[in-house]
Design a protein around this motif. Sequence first.
Motif, mmCIF file in Angstrom:
data_model
loop_
_atom_site.group_PDB
_atom_site.id
_atom_site.type_symbol
_atom_site.label_atom_id
_atom_site.label_comp_id
_atom_site.label_asym_id
_atom_site.label_seq_id
_atom_site.Cartn_x
_atom_site.Cartn_y
_atom_site.Cartn_z
ATOM 1 N N ALA A 146 0.831 -1.201 0.000
ATOM 2 C CA ALA A 146 0.000 0.000 0.000
ATOM 3 C C ALA A 146 0.867 1.253 0.000
ATOM 4 C CB ALA A 146 -0.917 0.013 1.217
ATOM 5 N N TRP A 147 0.272 2.313 -0.478
ATOM 6 C CA TRP A 147 0.861 3.644 -0.364
ATOM 7 C C TRP A 147 -0.049 4.485 0.530
ATOM 8 C CZ3 TRP A 147 5.595 5.021 -2.192
ATOM 9 C CH2 TRP A 147 6.187 4.200 -3.168
ATOM 10 N N PHE A 148 0.574 5.175 1.451
ATOM 11 C CA PHE A 148 -0.100 6.148 2.294
ATOM 12 C C PHE A 148 0.624 7.476 2.105
ATOM 13 C CE2 PHE A 148 -2.883 3.584 5.061
ATOM 14 C CZ PHE A 148 -2.420 2.313 4.772
ATOM 15 N N ARG A 149 -0.001 8.538 2.565
ATOM 16 C CA ARG A 149 0.663 9.839 2.520
ATOM 17 C C ARG A 149 0.291 10.657 3.750
ATOM 18 N NH1 ARG A 149 -2.561 12.531 -2.676
ATOM 19 N NH2 ARG A 149 -4.601 12.750 -1.665
ATOM 20 N N GLN A 150 1.178 11.564 4.085
ATOM 21 C CA GLN A 150 0.938 12.416 5.242
ATOM 22 C C GLN A 150 1.379 13.830 4.920
ATOM 23 O OE1 GLN A 150 2.699 11.020 8.912
ATOM 24 N NE2 GLN A 150 1.258 12.224 10.124
ATOM 25 N N ALA A 151 0.408 14.730 4.928
ATOM 26 C CA ALA A 151 0.681 16.145 4.716
ATOM 27 C C ALA A 151 0.993 16.795 6.055
ATOM 28 C CB ALA A 151 -0.525 16.808 4.062
ATOM 29 N N PRO A 152 1.685 17.926 6.043
ATOM 30 C CA PRO A 152 2.026 18.601 7.299
ATOM 31 C C PRO A 152 0.785 18.899 8.128
ATOM 32 C CG PRO A 152 3.253 19.559 5.486
ATOM 33 C CD PRO A 152 2.276 18.605 4.877
ATOM 34 N N GLY A 153 0.831 18.521 9.393
ATOM 35 C CA GLY A 153 -0.265 18.799 10.298
ATOM 36 C C GLY A 153 -1.486 17.919 10.141
ATOM 37 N N LYS A 154 -1.374 16.900 9.296
ATOM 38 C CA LYS A 154 -2.520 16.020 9.060
ATOM 39 C C LYS A 154 -2.181 14.576 9.409
ATOM 40 C CE LYS A 154 -4.763 18.771 5.461
ATOM 41 N NZ LYS A 154 -5.386 18.732 4.110
ATOM 42 N N GLU A 155 -3.230 13.778 9.539
ATOM 43 C CA GLU A 155 -3.056 12.354 9.791
ATOM 44 C C GLU A 155 -2.553 11.660 8.518
ATOM 45 O OE1 GLU A 155 -4.079 12.427 13.694
ATOM 46 O OE2 GLU A 155 -3.861 10.514 12.658
ATOM 47 N N ARG A 156 -1.869 10.551 8.726
ATOM 48 C CA ARG A 156 -1.469 9.733 7.585
ATOM 49 C C ARG A 156 -2.724 9.144 6.955
ATOM 50 N NH1 ARG A 156 3.737 5.941 8.269
ATOM 51 N NH2 ARG A 156 4.389 7.972 9.108
ATOM 52 N N GLU A 157 -2.819 9.213 5.634
ATOM 53 C CA GLU A 157 -4.022 8.740 4.965
ATOM 54 C C GLU A 157 -3.701 7.720 3.887
ATOM 55 O OE1 GLU A 157 -6.125 11.855 2.951
ATOM 56 O OE2 GLU A 157 -4.492 12.250 1.553
ATOM 57 N N PHE A 158 -4.645 6.854 3.667
ATOM 58 C CA PHE A 158 -4.537 5.804 2.661
ATOM 59 C C PHE A 158 -4.613 6.396 1.267
ATOM 60 C CE2 PHE A 158 -5.266 1.880 0.531
ATOM 61 C CZ PHE A 158 -6.302 2.083 -0.362
ATOM 62 N N VAL A 159 -3.792 5.848 0.373
ATOM 63 C CA VAL A 159 -3.830 6.254 -1.034
ATOM 64 C C VAL A 159 -4.284 5.091 -1.925
ATOM 65 C CG1 VAL A 159 -2.507 7.119 -2.999
ATOM 66 C CG2 VAL A 159 -2.022 7.977 -0.677
ATOM 67 N N VAL A 160 -3.577 3.972 -1.832
ATOM 68 C CA VAL A 160 -3.890 2.841 -2.700
ATOM 69 C C VAL A 160 -3.295 1.576 -2.093
ATOM 70 C CG1 VAL A 160 -1.831 3.223 -4.104
ATOM 71 C CG2 VAL A 160 -3.741 1.951 -5.076
ATOM 72 N N VAL A 161 -3.925 0.438 -2.402
ATOM 73 C CA VAL A 161 -3.386 -0.865 -2.013
ATOM 74 C C VAL A 161 -3.489 -1.796 -3.212
ATOM 75 C CG1 VAL A 161 -5.611 -1.611 -1.054
ATOM 76 C CG2 VAL A 161 -3.504 -2.765 -0.351
ATOM 77 N N VAL A 162 -2.520 -2.705 -3.304
ATOM 78 C CA VAL A 162 -2.510 -3.683 -4.397
ATOM 79 C C VAL A 162 -2.281 -5.062 -3.800
ATOM 80 C CG1 VAL A 162 -0.045 -3.245 -4.852
ATOM 81 C CG2 VAL A 162 -1.463 -4.296 -6.628
ATOM 82 N N SER A 163 -2.983 -6.038 -4.342
ATOM 83 C CA SER A 163 -2.855 -7.411 -3.857
ATOM 84 C C SER A 163 -1.500 -8.005 -4.242
ATOM 85 C CB SER A 163 -3.987 -8.261 -4.426
ATOM 86 O OG SER A 163 -3.909 -8.289 -5.850
ATOM 87 N N GLY A 164 -1.239 -9.162 -3.687
ATOM 88 C CA GLY A 164 0.058 -9.789 -3.890
ATOM 89 C C GLY A 164 0.388 -10.117 -5.332
ATOM 90 N N ASP A 165 -0.634 -10.486 -6.088
ATOM 91 C CA ASP A 165 -0.413 -10.805 -7.494
ATOM 92 C C ASP A 165 -0.660 -9.617 -8.411
ATOM 93 O OD1 ASP A 165 -3.577 -12.562 -8.158
ATOM 94 O OD2 ASP A 165 -3.130 -10.548 -7.415
ATOM 95 N N GLY A 166 -0.996 -8.493 -7.819
ATOM 96 C CA GLY A 166 -1.241 -7.293 -8.611
ATOM 97 C C GLY A 166 -2.601 -7.229 -9.265
ATOM 98 N N GLY A 167 -3.422 -8.232 -9.038
ATOM 99 C CA GLY A 167 -4.693 -8.310 -9.742
ATOM 100 C C GLY A 167 -5.814 -7.483 -9.150
ATOM 101 N N ARG A 168 -5.695 -7.114 -7.917
ATOM 102 C CA ARG A 168 -6.728 -6.314 -7.242
ATOM 103 C C ARG A 168 -6.115 -5.053 -6.679
ATOM 104 N NH1 ARG A 168 -9.359 -9.073 -2.666
ATOM 105 N NH2 ARG A 168 -7.378 -10.171 -2.404
ATOM 106 N N THR A 169 -6.841 -3.957 -6.837
ATOM 107 C CA THR A 169 -6.391 -2.683 -6.298
ATOM 108 C C THR A 169 -7.570 -1.940 -5.685
ATOM 109 O OG1 THR A 169 -6.743 -1.567 -8.427
ATOM 110 C CG2 THR A 169 -4.522 -2.419 -7.996
ATOM 111 N N MET A 170 -7.252 -1.003 -4.827
ATOM 112 C CA MET A 170 -8.258 -0.111 -4.256
ATOM 113 C C MET A 170 -7.603 1.248 -4.082
ATOM 114 S SD MET A 170 -10.318 -0.356 -0.651
ATOM 115 C CE MET A 170 -10.898 -2.003 -1.017
ATOM 116 N N TYR A 171 -8.278 2.293 -4.571
ATOM 117 C CA TYR A 171 -7.762 3.650 -4.505
ATOM 118 C C TYR A 171 -8.666 4.524 -3.649
ATOM 119 C CZ TYR A 171 -4.931 2.515 -8.649
ATOM 120 O OH TYR A 171 -4.038 1.955 -9.528
#
Length: 126
Positions: free
Chosen positions: A37-62
Motif C-alpha cells: 500500500a501507499w499512504f501519505r501524510q501532509a504537514p499537520g494532518k493524519e497519515r491517509e490511505f492512497v492505494v493498495v494492491v494485492s500480492g499478485d497485482g490483480g486487485r487494487t483499491m484507490y
Amino acid sequence: QVQLVESGGGLVQTGGSLRLTCTAAVRTFSFSNYYMAWFRQAPGKEREFVVVVSGDGGRTMYTDSVKGRFTVSRDNSKNTVYLEMNNLKPEDTAVYYCAARRSSILSITTDLYDNWGQGTQVTVSS
C-alpha cells in the motif's frame, strides 16, 4: 520482516507527473505474499490511505481523490511496487510512505500495516 525503501519523490508543478518506487527486502516470505500500500501524510494532518494492491497485482483499491490520476503496479520479480502519479495537484503534497502487510484482504487502515518505509517527499507547486 520486510525492509522498504521508497524513492522518486520530488518537486513538480501542478499537472505534472512523478513515479514513486518502493523496493522491498524480504526475509521469510515471498514478496508476492505481501499486499502493498501507499499512504501519505501532509504537514499537520493524519497519515491517509492512497492505494493498495494485492500480492499478485490483480486487485487494487484507490482513495477517491486519486482515482483516474494515480496508478499502482508491482513487479514481483524485482520485489518492487510503483506508484505512477499524473495530473498532480497541490493537495497531493505530502510525504508518501510504502507499507506492506501479509494478507489476503485489501486493507486501508494504517494500523494494520506493520512494515513501513522511511517516506519520500512529494511537493506540487501551484
